[in-house]
Motif scaffolding. Structure first.
Motif, PDB file in Angstrom:
ATOM      1  N   UNK A  22       0.811  -1.220   0.000  1.00 31.65           N
ATOM      2  CA  UNK A  22       0.000   0.000   0.000  1.00 31.65           C
ATOM      3  C   UNK A  22       0.844   1.270   0.000  1.00 31.65           C
ATOM      4  N   UNK A  23       2.154   1.134   0.127  1.00 31.81           N
ATOM      5  CA  UNK A  23       3.067   2.276   0.051  1.00 31.81           C
ATOM      6  C   UNK A  23       3.608   2.466  -1.369  1.00 31.81           C
ATOM      7  N   UNK A  24       3.457   1.467  -2.232  1.00 28.55           N
ATOM      8  CA  UNK A  24       4.013   1.572  -3.589  1.00 28.55           C
ATOM      9  C   UNK A  24       3.390   2.699  -4.416  1.00 28.55           C
ATOM     10  N   UNK A  25       2.111   3.071  -4.234  1.00 21.93           N
ATOM     11  CA  UNK A  25       1.604   4.237  -4.987  1.00 21.93           C
ATOM     12  C   UNK A  25       2.347   5.532  -4.631  1.00 21.93           C
ATOM     13  N   UNK A  26       2.688   5.717  -3.363  1.00 23.98           N
ATOM     14  CA  UNK A  26       3.464   6.898  -2.967  1.00 23.98           C
ATOM     15  C   UNK A  26       4.839   6.875  -3.609  1.00 23.98           C
ATOM     16  N   UNK A  27       5.490   5.726  -3.563  1.00 21.60           N
ATOM     17  CA  UNK A  27       6.833   5.613  -4.139  1.00 21.60           C
ATOM     18  C   UNK A  27       6.790   5.920  -5.637  1.00 21.60           C
ATOM     19  N   UNK A  28       5.789   5.388  -6.326  1.00 21.85           N
ATOM     20  CA  UNK A  28       5.682   5.638  -7.767  1.00 21.85           C
ATOM     21  C   UNK A  28       5.426   7.119  -8.053  1.00 21.85           C
ATOM     22  N   UNK A  29       4.565   7.732  -7.252  1.00 16.58           N
ATOM     23  CA  UNK A  29       4.260   9.151  -7.462  1.00 16.58           C
ATOM     24  C   UNK A  29       5.492  10.018  -7.226  1.00 16.58           C
ATOM     25  N   UNK A  30       6.300   9.672  -6.231  1.00 14.23           N
ATOM     26  CA  UNK A  30       7.534  10.418  -5.988  1.00 14.23           C
ATOM     27  C   UNK A  30       8.507  10.265  -7.152  1.00 14.23           C
ATOM     28  N   UNK A  31       8.594   9.065  -7.708  1.00 17.86           N
ATOM     29  CA  UNK A  31       9.467   8.869  -8.871  1.00 17.86           C
ATOM     30  C   UNK A  31       8.993   9.695 -10.062  1.00 17.86           C
ATOM     31  N   UNK A  32       7.687   9.736 -10.294  1.00 17.68           N
ATOM     32  CA  UNK A  32       7.153  10.530 -11.397  1.00 17.68           C
ATOM     33  C   UNK A  32       7.392  12.019 -11.162  1.00 17.68           C
ATOM     34  N   UNK A 148       1.370  12.055   2.269  1.00 23.09           N
ATOM     35  CA  UNK A 148       2.731  12.583   2.177  1.00 23.09           C
ATOM     36  C   UNK A 148       2.958  13.250   0.825  1.00 23.09           C
ATOM     37  N   UNK A 149       2.360  12.697  -0.229  1.00 22.26           N
ATOM     38  CA  UNK A 149       2.600  13.206  -1.585  1.00 22.26           C
ATOM     39  C   UNK A 149       2.217  14.669  -1.728  1.00 22.26           C
ATOM     40  N   UNK A 150       1.188  15.103  -1.003  1.00 19.23           N
ATOM     41  CA  UNK A 150       0.752  16.509  -1.107  1.00 19.23           C
ATOM     42  C   UNK A 150       1.855  17.473  -0.707  1.00 19.23           C
ATOM     43  N   UNK A 151       2.740  17.026   0.190  1.00 19.50           N
ATOM     44  CA  UNK A 151       3.834  17.888   0.636  1.00 19.50           C
ATOM     45  C   UNK A 151       4.852  18.133  -0.466  1.00 19.50           C
ATOM     46  N   UNK A 152       4.769  17.377  -1.534  1.00 20.31           N
ATOM     47  CA  UNK A 152       5.660  17.548  -2.679  1.00 20.31           C
ATOM     48  C   UNK A 152       4.929  18.119  -3.888  1.00 20.31           C
ATOM     49  N   UNK A 153       3.736  18.652  -3.656  1.00 23.87           N
ATOM     50  CA  UNK A 153       2.972  19.237  -4.752  1.00 23.87           C
ATOM     51  C   UNK A 153       2.328  18.220  -5.662  1.00 23.87           C
ATOM     52  N   UNK A 154       2.163  17.006  -5.202  1.00 20.72           N
ATOM     53  CA  UNK A 154       1.553  15.949  -6.011  1.00 20.72           C
ATOM     54  C   UNK A 154       0.065  15.925  -5.712  1.00 20.72           C
TER      55      UNK A 154
END
Length: 347
Positions: A22-32, A148-154
Motif C-alpha cells: 500500500x506504500x508503492x503508490x506513494x513511491x511511484x508518485x515520488x518517482x514521477x 505525504x505526496x501533497x507535501x511535494x505538490x503531487x
C-alpha cells in the motif's frame, strides 16, 4: 521548506507485506515527480521482495529483524550489518526521510534523525520536522500514506499498487488459471477446507475451462512461529482427486498445488494467474499489486481501509466479521460477477 528539483529521499516502511504494498503508490508518485532525484527505501527482509526490482527505486536497503534471522545467522552479525547499512545512509546526505507508517513512530523518528537528513516527515505527534496530522476519516491505507505526496505538490488520487514480477513479464498471466489462496494469519479469516472443495467443484461446473492454482503457507498448523496449512491443502487435494494424470505437467492439471515457502515464490505463483480468490491479508495485496481481479473474504478487519486497491474486486464480509459465515454460493456468485464484468456495487 523549499523542495529541491533533485532531492535525495528515503522512504521507511518496516511493517507487514500488505502495508508495504500500500506504500508503492506513494513511491511511484515520488518517482514521477522527481525523475532525476534519488529515491531509496528501507525495509525488512520479510517484506523486501515486494519492492525487489522496482523501477521506481534507485536502491533498496534491507535489514533483518532478530525474529526473522535464518538458521546459522547470529544476532551480532545481524546488528553489525544493520549498523554498516545505517552508517552508509548517514553519509549519503539525504534531504528527506519519510516514515510512511500512518501512526506515530517516535522510535523511528529518532533513527531517522541519526541519518542526518535535512528533514524527517512522519505522522502524528512524534518529534518529526513535518508531522502530518492523524485523521479519523474513513480512508484506505493507500490514501492515508499518500497524504505525504501533497507535501511535494503531487495532486490527484493515488495510482494503483505496483509489484514487479519476472514471471509476469516473461510468461504473462493465464486468464483461465485461478489462484486460490487458502491460508490466513487471523483466525477470523480462515475459511474451512470443505468450503474450498465445494467452491472449486462449483466453479469447474460453471466454467469447465478453468484451472486452479492452490496456494498455501507450508508447514504444520501447530508451528508456534509460522503456522502452516499442509494438512488443510492435503485434505482439499485428496477430496478433489487433484493429482490428475501422472505425466501431465503441473501447470496443465485442473488443480495445481503450490506450497509457497517464500514471498518471491508467492509473487511468482500469483503473477501467472488471471484472478485470485483469498481472504484479506498479504496475498490479497500482492494480487492487487500485480493487477489481478480479486474475490476477497473479510473477517475481523476494515474493508474500507484494507480492500484491494484499484483492481476489479468483490469484497465479502458478514456482520459477524467471521469468514466462516460466508457461504460457498456467495463466493461463487461473486467470482461469476467479477469474471462476467458486472460492475461492483458502490461501497
Amino acid at each position: 521548506m523549499t523542495i529541491l528539483p533533485t532531492p535525495r529521499i528515503l522512504v521507511i516502511r518496516r511493517d507487514n507485506i500488505g502495508d508495504l504494498v500500500c506504500t508503492t503508490p506513494l513511491i511511484h508518485a515520488l518517482r514521477q515527480r522527481f525523475p532525476q532525484g534519488w529515491l531509496g527505501a528501507l525495509v525488512n527482509s520479510y517484506n523486501a521482495p515486494v519492492l525487489s526490482g522496482s523501477p521506481d527505486l534507485d536502491e533498496l536497503f534491507v535489514y533483518t529483524k532478530a525474529k526473522h534471522r535464518e538458521t546459522g545467522e547470529s544476532l551480532p552479525g545481524i546488528f553489525w550489518r544493520r549498523l554498516r547499512m545505517l552508517r552508509r545512509l548517514r553519509r549519503m546526505g539525504l534531504d528527506d526521510v519519510i516514515i510512511a507508517t500512518p501512526l506515530p513512530q517516535a522510535r523511528m523518528v529518532r533513527l531517522a534523525r541519526w541519518l542526518k537528513p535535512r528533514r524527517v516527515i512522519a505522522f502524528g505527534p512524534c518529534g518529526a520536522d513535518l508531522e502530518l496530522p492523524l485523521t479519523t476519516e474513513p480512508l484506505h491505507e493507500v490514501e492515508h500514506v499518500f497524504r505525504v505526496a501533497r507535501e511535494y505538490g503531487i495532486e490527484g488520487a493515488p495510482p494503483a499498487c505496483r509489484i514487479q514480477s519476472a514471471a509476469a513479464q516473461t510468461h504473462g498471466a493465464d486468464a483461465d488459471r485461478i489462484a486460490i489462496h487458502i491460508s490466513a494469519r487471523k483466525p477470523s479469516q480462515r475459511w474451512p477446507a470443505e468450503r474450498f472443495v465445494a467452491l472449486i467443484r462449483m466453479l469447474r461446473q460453471t466454467h469447465p475451462g478453468l484451472r486452479f492454482r492452490l496456494l498455501w503457507a507450508p508447514g504444520p498448523a501447530d508451528d508456534p512461529r509460522h503456522p502452516g496449512d499442509d494438512e488443510k491443502a492435503r485434505s482439499i487435494l485428496q477430496a478433489l482427486d487433484a493429482q490428475g494424470a501422472p505425466d501431465a505437467p503441473d501447470t496443465e492439471r485442473p488443480i495445481e498445488p503450490v506450497a509457497t515457502r517464500t514471498l518471491p515464490e508467492l509473487i511468482q505463483a500469483l503473477a501467472g494467474c488471471g484472478a485470485l480468490i483469498c481472504a484479506d491479508g498479504g496475498a490479497m495485496h500482492l494480487g492487487a499489486g500485480l493487477g489481478l481481479p480479486i474475490v476477497c473474504l473479510f473477517g475481523d478487519s476494515s474493508t474500507e481501509r484494507w480492500r484491494p486497491w484499484e483492481v476489479p474486486c468483490r469484497v465479502l464480509q458478514k456482520p459477524s466479521r467471521q469468514v466462516t459465515d460466508i457461504a460457498v454460493e456467495e463466493v461463487a456468485a461473486a467470482f461469476n460477477a467479477l469474471r462476467g464484468g458486472i460492475p461492483a456495487p458502490s461501497p
